[in-house]
Enzyme design. Structure first.
Site, PDB file in Angstrom:
ATOM      1  N   SER A   1      22.931  78.082   6.746  1.00  0.00           N
ATOM      2  CA  SER A   1      22.157  79.273   6.367  1.00  0.00           C
ATOM      3  C   SER A   1      20.950  79.538   7.270  1.00  0.00           C
ATOM      4  O   SER A   1      19.902  79.957   6.784  1.00  0.00           O
ATOM      5  CB  SER A   1      21.737  79.198   4.895  1.00  0.00           C
ATOM      6  OG  SER A   1      22.878  79.138   4.054  1.00  0.00           O
TER       7      SER A   1
ATOM      8  N   GLU B   1      34.097  72.579   6.642  1.00  0.00           N
ATOM      9  CA  GLU B   1      35.200  73.377   6.071  1.00  0.00           C
ATOM     10  C   GLU B   1      36.550  72.773   6.446  1.00  0.00           C
ATOM     11  O   GLU B   1      37.497  72.825   5.670  1.00  0.00           O
ATOM     12  CB  GLU B   1      35.079  74.838   6.538  1.00  0.00           C
ATOM     13  CG  GLU B   1      33.940  75.538   5.799  1.00  0.00           C
ATOM     14  CD  GLU B   1      33.278  76.671   6.563  1.00  0.00           C
ATOM     15  OE1 GLU B   1      33.845  77.155   7.555  1.00  0.00           O
ATOM     16  OE2 GLU B   1      32.167  77.074   6.152  1.00  0.00           O
TER      17      GLU B   1
ATOM     18  N   HIS C   1      34.030  70.204  11.412  1.00  0.00           N
ATOM     19  CA  HIS C   1      33.233  71.083  10.546  1.00  0.00           C
ATOM     20  C   HIS C   1      33.560  70.770   9.088  1.00  0.00           C
ATOM     21  O   HIS C   1      34.696  70.445   8.752  1.00  0.00           O
ATOM     22  CB  HIS C   1      33.544  72.551  10.869  1.00  0.00           C
ATOM     23  CG  HIS C   1      32.597  73.493  10.195  1.00  0.00           C
ATOM     24  ND1 HIS C   1      32.746  73.856   8.875  1.00  0.00           N
ATOM     25  CD2 HIS C   1      31.483  74.117  10.643  1.00  0.00           C
ATOM     26  CE1 HIS C   1      31.747  74.662   8.540  1.00  0.00           C
ATOM     27  NE2 HIS C   1      30.970  74.840   9.595  1.00  0.00           N
TER      28      HIS C   1
ATOM     29  N   GLY D   1      26.596  78.514   4.113  1.00  0.00           N
ATOM     30  CA  GLY D   1      27.053  79.737   3.469  1.00  0.00           C
ATOM     31  C   GLY D   1      26.490  79.960   2.076  1.00  0.00           C
ATOM     32  O   GLY D   1      26.959  80.822   1.340  1.00  0.00           O
TER      33      GLY D   1
ATOM     34  N   LYS E   1      33.830  81.581  12.621  1.00  0.00           N
ATOM     35  CA  LYS E   1      34.800  81.189  11.585  1.00  0.00           C
ATOM     36  C   LYS E   1      35.994  82.158  11.597  1.00  0.00           C
ATOM     37  O   LYS E   1      36.376  82.621  12.659  1.00  0.00           O
ATOM     38  CB  LYS E   1      34.100  81.105  10.215  1.00  0.00           C
ATOM     39  CG  LYS E   1      32.880  80.176  10.273  1.00  0.00           C
ATOM     40  CD  LYS E   1      32.306  79.840   8.928  1.00  0.00           C
ATOM     41  CE  LYS E   1      31.119  78.883   9.117  1.00  0.00           C
ATOM     42  NZ  LYS E   1      30.498  78.497   7.859  1.00  0.00           N
TER      43      LYS E   1
ATOM     44  N   ASN F   1      29.130  80.224  15.123  1.00  0.00           N
ATOM     45  CA  ASN F   1      30.495  79.907  14.693  1.00  0.00           C
ATOM     46  C   ASN F   1      30.990  81.102  13.885  1.00  0.00           C
ATOM     47  O   ASN F   1      30.543  81.322  12.769  1.00  0.00           O
ATOM     48  CB  ASN F   1      30.454  78.629  13.841  1.00  0.00           C
ATOM     49  CG  ASN F   1      31.786  78.309  13.190  1.00  0.00           C
ATOM     50  OD1 ASN F   1      32.809  78.938  13.485  1.00  0.00           O
ATOM     51  ND2 ASN F   1      31.783  77.334  12.292  1.00  0.00           N
TER      52      ASN F   1
ATOM     53  N   GLU G   1      24.875  69.367   9.484  1.00  0.00           N
ATOM     54  CA  GLU G   1      25.120  70.515   8.619  1.00  0.00           C
ATOM     55  C   GLU G   1      25.268  70.045   7.171  1.00  0.00           C
ATOM     56  O   GLU G   1      26.366  69.685   6.742  1.00  0.00           O
ATOM     57  CB  GLU G   1      26.401  71.228   9.041  1.00  0.00           C
ATOM     58  CG  GLU G   1      26.339  71.770  10.449  1.00  0.00           C
ATOM     59  CD  GLU G   1      27.185  73.025  10.582  1.00  0.00           C
ATOM     60  OE1 GLU G   1      26.609  74.068  10.931  1.00  0.00           O
ATOM     61  OE2 GLU G   1      28.390  72.963  10.312  1.00  0.00           O
TER      62      GLU G   1
HETATM   63  P1  PGA Z   1      26.187  79.421   7.651  1.00  0.00           P
HETATM   64  O1  PGA Z   1      27.272  78.463   8.321  1.00  0.00           O
HETATM   65  O2  PGA Z   1      25.169  79.720   8.714  1.00  0.00           O
HETATM   66  O3  PGA Z   1      26.945  80.647   7.239  1.00  0.00           O
HETATM   67  O4  PGA Z   1      25.591  78.670   6.506  1.00  0.00           O
HETATM   68  C1  PGA Z   1      26.856  77.399   9.120  1.00  0.00           C
HETATM   69  C2  PGA Z   1      28.039  76.660   9.659  1.00  0.00           C
HETATM   70  O5  PGA Z   1      29.036  76.494   8.934  1.00  0.00           O
HETATM   71  O6  PGA Z   1      28.023  76.233  10.819  1.00  0.00           O
END
Ligand code: PGA
Length: 250
Positions: free
Chosen positions: A213, A97, A95, A173, A12, A10, A167
């Site tokens: 992560s 976010e 997601h 992140g 983003k 992803n 997740e």
């Molecule tokens: P990240 O993001 O690997 O940067 O932690 C994972 C995600 O949001 O799918």
């Protein structure tokens, strides 16, 4: 039952169109394995260019969001038929976010999933608890209510077409990852919920990705869990080297 692994990136809100094409080329050229599915999800504006770059390669293309109407006066939104026409086969829905920053609710997640299925796209439904929810021992309840809301009214025929991504919000992140045991436990919980709500065969066939992560260094441990069918990768999907490292470790 043997489930096929998927490693999904992803991207983003990163990468211009040219940078996206370059990254897609790096993934395509470096990919040595054909025993798992690899997917990249660039920004909307790079979808078509990345689709062209990936034509003829096994790398799959996903979008990061979808609006629930197919067309109309909805300034700034992008529909399923548009994503499909741009070359996407998958779409990330719900997601954390989106839930955190853009007012995504169970209801809108549900509508987006329906729109994806209508358009012939495979949705990747994201669920996960926050740090506070985990500390309050509420993980199971949170996951179950997110699944129940997202899949309200779904038939087994609809539900079997989606991929789920667990997740944990506290791991996205942050450099923190769920331990193998925490991931395996959450995945097992999601699978038993699917078995109870739909049926056992559907639950056993369901692809459940882990996200939060994931890096080349921790991928083997997480993906070595029977319950974990792949990864949804954010930060480490932004260079071909790291993303391919995760694919190699899977
Ligand atoms: P990240 O993001 O690997 O940067 O932690 C994972 C995600 O949001 O799918």
């Amino acid at each position: 039952m043997a489930r096929r692994l998927m490693i999904a990136g992803n991207w983003k809100m990163h990468k211009t169109v040219a940078e996206s094409v370059e990254l897609a080329r790096g993934v395509k050229q470096g990919l040595k394995r054909s025993d798992l599915d690899v997917l990249v999800a660039p920004t909307f504006c790079a979808l078509e260019a990345v689709a062209r770059e990936l034509a003829g390669s096994p790398v799959l293309l996903g979008a990061q969001n979808i609006f629930w109407e197919d067309q109309g006066a909805y300034t700034g939104e992008i529909s399923g038929p548009m994503l499909k026409a741009a070359g996407a086969s998958h779409v990330i829905v719900g997601h954390s976010e989106r839930r955190q920053y853009f007012g995504e609710t169970e209801k809108t997640v549900n509508l987006r999933l329906q729109a994806a299925l209508r358009a012939g796209l495979t949705p990747i439904l994201c669920v996960g608890e926050t740090q506070a929810q985990r500390e309050a021992d509420a993980t199971q309840g949170v996951l179950e209510s997110q699944l129940a809301g997202a899949l309200a009214g779904f038939t087994p025929e609809q539900a079997e077409r989606l991929i789920v991504a667990y997740e944990p919000v506290w791991a996205i992140g942050t450099g923190l990852t769920a331990s193998r045991e925490q991931a395996a436990q959450a995945h097992a919980l999601i699978r038993s919920w699917l078995a109870a709500r739909f049926n056992k065969a559907l639950a056993e066939a369901a692809i459940i990705l882990y996200g939060g992560s994931v890096k080349p260094a921790n991928a083997a441990g997480l993906l070595g869990q029977d319950e974990v069918d792949g990864a949804l990768v954010g930060g480490a999907s932004l260079t071909a080297e790291d993303f391919l490292g995760i694919i190699e470790a899977a």
